[in-house]
Scaffold this motif. Structure first.
Motif, PDB file in Angstrom:
ATOM      1  N   UNK A 133       0.845  -1.195   0.000  1.00 52.14           N
ATOM      2  CA  UNK A 133       0.000   0.000   0.000  1.00 52.14           C
ATOM      3  C   UNK A 133       0.886   1.254   0.000  1.00 52.14           C
ATOM      4  N   UNK A 134       0.629   2.165  -0.914  1.00 53.27           N
ATOM      5  CA  UNK A 134       1.458   3.356  -1.028  1.00 53.27           C
ATOM      6  C   UNK A 134       2.377   3.288  -2.242  1.00 53.27           C
ATOM      7  N   UNK A 135       2.611   2.094  -2.755  1.00 50.62           N
ATOM      8  CA  UNK A 135       3.358   1.986  -4.016  1.00 50.62           C
ATOM      9  C   UNK A 135       2.346   1.678  -5.102  1.00 50.62           C
ATOM     10  N   UNK A 136       2.579   2.218  -6.302  1.00 55.39           N
ATOM     11  CA  UNK A 136       1.528   2.208  -7.309  1.00 55.39           C
ATOM     12  C   UNK A 136       1.408   0.918  -8.109  1.00 55.39           C
ATOM     13  N   UNK A 137       2.290  -0.045  -7.843  1.00 52.40           N
ATOM     14  CA  UNK A 137       2.198  -1.302  -8.608  1.00 52.40           C
ATOM     15  C   UNK A 137       2.908  -2.413  -7.860  1.00 52.40           C
ATOM     16  N   UNK A 138       2.759  -3.637  -8.355  1.00 46.81           N
ATOM     17  CA  UNK A 138       3.472  -4.767  -7.763  1.00 46.81           C
ATOM     18  C   UNK A 138       4.971  -4.576  -7.958  1.00 46.81           C
ATOM     19  N   UNK A 139       5.745  -5.114  -7.032  1.00 43.09           N
ATOM     20  CA  UNK A 139       7.202  -5.040  -7.170  1.00 43.09           C
ATOM     21  C   UNK A 139       7.796  -6.387  -6.744  1.00 43.09           C
ATOM     22  N   UNK A 140       8.821  -6.822  -7.463  1.00 40.27           N
ATOM     23  CA  UNK A 140       9.479  -8.091  -7.138  1.00 40.27           C
ATOM     24  C   UNK A 140      10.808  -7.833  -6.448  1.00 40.27           C
ATOM     25  N   UNK A 141      11.027  -8.445  -5.280  1.00 35.23           N
ATOM     26  CA  UNK A 141      12.289  -8.279  -4.562  1.00 35.23           C
ATOM     27  C   UNK A 141      13.064  -9.599  -4.655  1.00 35.23           C
ATOM     28  N   UNK A 142      14.309  -9.517  -5.114  1.00 36.25           N
ATOM     29  CA  UNK A 142      15.113 -10.717  -5.263  1.00 36.25           C
ATOM     30  C   UNK A 142      16.529 -10.443  -4.784  1.00 36.25           C
ATOM     31  N   UNK A 143      17.104 -11.226  -3.867  1.00 36.01           N
ATOM     32  CA  UNK A 143      16.622 -12.488  -3.370  1.00 36.01           C
ATOM     33  C   UNK A 143      16.796 -12.444  -1.855  1.00 36.01           C
ATOM     34  N   UNK A 144      15.693 -12.443  -1.132  1.00 36.92           N
ATOM     35  CA  UNK A 144      15.746 -12.403   0.321  1.00 36.92           C
ATOM     36  C   UNK A 144      15.515 -13.767   0.943  1.00 36.92           C
TER      37      UNK A 144
END
Lengths: 304, 304
Positions: A133-144
């Motif tokens: 919420x607060x970011x305008x689109x999906x985001x992928x985080x790699x690699x946690x």
């Protein structure tokens, strides 16, 4: 280019496509079953459960959940369960895998088995797809989640895996932010040196179908205001689709912070094999497991 | 033991104590001035500004802000400004420092100068004190700003600095979570090995006035529910006061994520010299700079 604002939009895309089949390894866990049952009743997929039939039936009785017994392949051994699950994909009977109540290394070992596995020879890496919420689109985080101290070559592989995922989500050229604590190259921080090299490599055609920026700080990657204050100009600034983090701790802590306090939702996916793997922590919620299934439905015709 | 729920409570504590004096290096920046002026009008502190008198006056004219000219020591050189600021503390004319519009390394160099500085021989490290909606009290994250790849010895120093800060905030034994991506020791992840050693060292009396737990994952450190699911029992679980992160990227990304999307508020403080230093990014908001001043007021009689 179409961007996906949230998981709801991703789900709508999946509903327009043919149903997929998921094979669930060690399915004897309620949150896993709940996610699979909901995905089926939503019309997203069909499933095959591999696991202890008696435990699965017992869990379902407790939760007042009926389902056809024919959907279970009975197996009480974790290693064997992983092997059966992988074989279903190899034989074309399932489109992708989900990890149930089991060790991650057991399923990965079966996936990577040289004779009976479904490896591609490429790096396997984790992408946490997030709705924040607060970011305008999906985001992928790699690699946690999987690769502890990635080498430069592994970073290239991680970007390629995440980009492939986004390409299959309909993004022609996803924007990749190679994040560091700094947005300038500091020779004392190898991460910043690597980031500049990754950007250069992408510009020279070494990483296809994406736009790479780095080094870039997390605030600039997510916020146009921060980019403005810091006078950082880039199409990726404030508009990143993919965040490449410098190490597992950085990715893990940022993602957990966002889940705990940013009301973010996550889908955990492992890329790099012949099919994606829906892979969540054993303590993950029903919702996380459901979103991972939804994401995998969309990207499971990646290679075959 | 009294715990501070938020910055408002911290501010209330400061108001009960004698006013402090802050020396502001390179004060020619509006957000810095705004924070100092508000802290003064709130009755928290008095100030001495070191910087370009003409620029400061011009900024104040633009912002319709009046103040006595006698409060400025005119200086247009960054290095010189840092030296004057440090000398004010050394001579007992100020209780602590604030960094204005200047390079961090310039102020630290002046602080650490062997002849004219205010170093103690101890490690200098950054503590980001955070108020996070959804967490029940303030938490200090160290170090997402200064120490890139901390050694084991530096981790000991970082804990001691943060513990000293919390001791001065009224905590007898703050709870320190040595966080990693995992909550178990994995020999392939040196961070987890270090974490177990730090816990052992604290138990054996090598780190005073605190309770250290590690390795511990971020979700367990912040959430009793996560601890329960993962069957992790510790007084620190879900109740951490201090988070020691394994490297600068992990701290930086977690904190930036919380600021961007968790509506967290931050006070950035550097510990380890004879006085604390209010030290924020040049792009920090007025509010961050104000909270850093408030925190420093409370802890600035640490050594002198």
């Amino acid at each position: 280019m179409a961007e996906l604002k949230n998981f709801q939009e991703l789900r709508s895309m999946v509903l327009k496509r043919p149903r997929k089949i998921v094979a669930v390894s060690c399915a004897n866990d309620w949150h896993t079953l709940e996610a699979v049952f909901k995905a089926k009743s939503d019309g997203l997929l069909d499933y095959v459960l591999i696991g202890d039939k008696n435990i699965i039936k017992e869990i379902c009785r407790e939760k007042h959940q009926n389902f056809p017994e024919g959907d279970i392949i009975h197996c009480t051994d974790e290693k064997k369960s992983a092997e059966i699950t992988v074989s279903l994909v190899r034989e074309g009977k399932a489109d992708f895998l989900q990890k149930g109540l089991m060790q991650t290394r057991t399923i990965l070992k079966a996936v990577l088995d040289k004779k009976t596995g479904i490896g591609t020879g490429n790096l396997m890496s984790n992408v946490a797809l997030l709705e924040i919420p607060g970011y305008h689109k999906l985001v992928g985080v790699t690699d946690g989640g999987m690769i502890i101290y990635p080498t430069f070559e592994q970073k290239v592989g991680m970007i390629k895996n995440a980009v492939r995922m986004f390409n299959y989500m309909g993004y022609e050229k996803p924007k990749v932010a190679v994040t560091c604590a700094l947005e300038i190259v500091n020779p004392k921080m190898q991460e910043t040196v690597d980031a500049a090299k990754l950007k250069e490599m992408a510009e020279n055609g070494g990483i296809d179908n994406c736009f790479v920026e780095g080094p870039i700080s997390t605030d600039i990657a997510f916020s146009k205001d921060a980019a403005k204050v810091k006078k950082f100009e880039s199409p990726v600034a404030g508009d990143a689709d993919i965040i490449l983090v410098p190490n597992i701790n950085a990715g893990n802590m940022m993602v957990k912070g966002l889940l705990l306090f940013g009301h973010a939702k996550m889908a955990g996916v492992v890329m790099g094999a012949k099919c994606p793997i829906a892979l969540n922590s054993r303590s993950a919620s029903f919702e996380e497991k459901y979103f991972a299934l939804v994401a995998c439905c969309l990207i499971s015709d990646i290679v075959g």
